[in-house]
Design an enzyme around this catalytic site. Structure first.
Site, PDB file in Angstrom:
ATOM      1  N   CYS A 108       0.809  -1.221   0.000  1.00 50.26           N
ATOM      2  CA  CYS A 108       0.000   0.000   0.000  1.00 50.26           C
ATOM      3  C   CYS A 108       0.842   1.271   0.000  1.00 50.26           C
ATOM      4  O   CYS A 108       0.388   2.324  -0.440  1.00 50.26           O
ATOM      5  CB  CYS A 108      -0.941   0.002   1.202  1.00 50.26           C
ATOM      6  SG  CYS A 108      -2.134  -1.359   1.185  1.00 50.26           S
ATOM      7  N   HIS A 248      -3.772   7.285   1.702  1.00 51.30           N
ATOM      8  CA  HIS A 248      -4.130   5.987   1.150  1.00 51.30           C
ATOM      9  C   HIS A 248      -5.564   5.673   1.550  1.00 51.30           C
ATOM     10  O   HIS A 248      -5.942   5.788   2.719  1.00 51.30           O
ATOM     11  CB  HIS A 248      -3.161   4.928   1.689  1.00 51.30           C
ATOM     12  CG  HIS A 248      -3.596   3.521   1.442  1.00 51.30           C
ATOM     13  ND1 HIS A 248      -4.091   3.095   0.232  1.00 51.30           N
ATOM     14  CD2 HIS A 248      -3.631   2.440   2.279  1.00 51.30           C
ATOM     15  CE1 HIS A 248      -4.393   1.806   0.312  1.00 51.30           C
ATOM     16  NE2 HIS A 248      -4.136   1.398   1.548  1.00 51.30           N
ATOM     17  N   ASN A 278     -10.375   0.197  -2.143  1.00 53.20           N
ATOM     18  CA  ASN A 278      -8.963   0.172  -1.764  1.00 53.20           C
ATOM     19  C   ASN A 278      -8.172  -0.624  -2.799  1.00 53.20           C
ATOM     20  O   ASN A 278      -8.231  -1.850  -2.830  1.00 53.20           O
ATOM     21  CB  ASN A 278      -8.826  -0.452  -0.372  1.00 53.20           C
ATOM     22  CG  ASN A 278      -7.387  -0.590   0.088  1.00 53.20           C
ATOM     23  OD1 ASN A 278      -6.453  -0.333  -0.659  1.00 53.20           O
ATOM     24  ND2 ASN A 278      -7.197  -1.018   1.325  1.00 53.20           N
TER      25      ASN A 278
END
Length: 321
Positions: A108, A248, A278
């Site tokens: 991520c 994020h 996501n």
């Protein structure tokens, strides 16, 4: 940053489909994550398809010649195949005759690591860099495990960095961190050199698993808050001097908690999780591209970017645009 671009699959998957499959009550996913829908690829679509389209869009937006790009960095956890890396194929498909190309596997946080390396390359060599983050996570999630099935999505985002003599542009402060003691919190257990594929292996061993969602939440909030605080200190800026917060898009509750801890006004947060879910490293460049499309960045704007994820890896960047 001279150009922004993104690409998302057309196939839109709403929460109701996943909630029905997992036996969850209506609205359960949105209440816990902020997600209403996500995009998943269909058979035949590849990681390099998404990455090349996002990169092409960013280059077209920048207006620079393809021949001026000296380096292509692709942040991904889901390359087309384990070998060779996907970045050279992406650069070839975009038409970059003078560009080096390499994949970065930072989960991520991968885009932030790629951005940091790209900024240093541009400052050192005076040449343009194309940074792409792309993932196809729908092919790596276990649809029977709600911790991962409800969150993950497919997308690609890209930016172009070019040389500038303005000291207020580019990275103004950065902080990167890792904590390998939580290495297995988010993992694909098999398929690497430690546990290679063997006939008869349980297919679920090749899918993503999240062993402790509460621990992931806690560590993500802490890492993103700590890194953001240190990046701001290194940039000699206060939260009040940040124009937009681009976190994020892991979970709305995570980045709302980070924003509150840092002391950022809630209306400065760029939110794309509702519609796009996501997509790991791709969420920040996707958010940058969408935000710039909705309200173009003004010269001199200061952005705070932060992420945390598998590894654990994390980081934050204060960026002048």
């Amino acid at each position: 940053m001279a150009g922004f671009g993104h690409c998302v699959p057309e196939n839109r998957v709403e929460n109701a489909e996943i909630e029905a499959r997992l036996g969850l009550e209506s609205g359960w996913i949105e209440r816990r994550t902020g997600i209403r829908a996500r995009r998943w690829v269909v058979p035949g679509e590849t990681l390099t398809d998404l990455a090349a389209k996002a990169g092409t869009a960013a280059l077209n937006d920048s207006g620079i010649a393809r021949s001026d790009v000296a380096l292509t960095l692709l942040a991904t956890s889901t390359p087309d195949q384990l070998l060779p890396p996907s970045a050279p194929l992406v650069a070839h498909r975009i038409g970059l005759p003078n560009s080096g190309a390499v994949d970065l596997a930072g989960a991520c946080s991968g885009f932030l690591y790629a951005l940091t390396l790209a900024d240093s390359f541009v400052r050192t060599h005076g040449k343009a860099v194309l940074v792409i983050a792309a993932n196809i996570l729908s092919r790596r999630i276990n649809l029977a495990e709600y911790a991962s099935a409800i969150l993950f999505a497919d997308a690609a985002g890209a930016i172009v960095l070019v040389p500038s003599n303005d000291p207020n542009l580019g990275i103004l402060g950065v902080d990167l961190i890792s904590n390998g003691s939580y290495y297995d919190l988010i993992a694909i257990p098999a398929g690497g050199s430690r546990r290679p594929f063997v006939p008869g292996m349980d297919p679920r061993e090749l899918l993503m698993t999240m062993s402790d969602g509460k621990a992931v939440f806690t560590h993500a909030v802490n890492m993103m808050t700590q890194c953001s605080t240190r990046a701001l200190e290194r940039s000699k800026l206060t939260p009040a001097q940040i124009h937009r917060f681009v976190p994020h898009q892991a979970n709305a509750r995570i980045f709302d908690a980070v924003s509150e801890r840092i002391g950022l006004a809630n209306n400065r947060t760029v939110r794309t999780i509702e519609e796009f879910g996501n997509s790991s490293a791709a969420t920040i460049p996707l958010s940058l591209s969408l935000a710039n499309r909705e309200r173009p960045f003004d010269l001199g704007e200061r952005l705070l970017l932060t992420a945390a994820g598998a590894g654990l890896t994390g980081g934050a960047v204060v960026l002048g645009v």
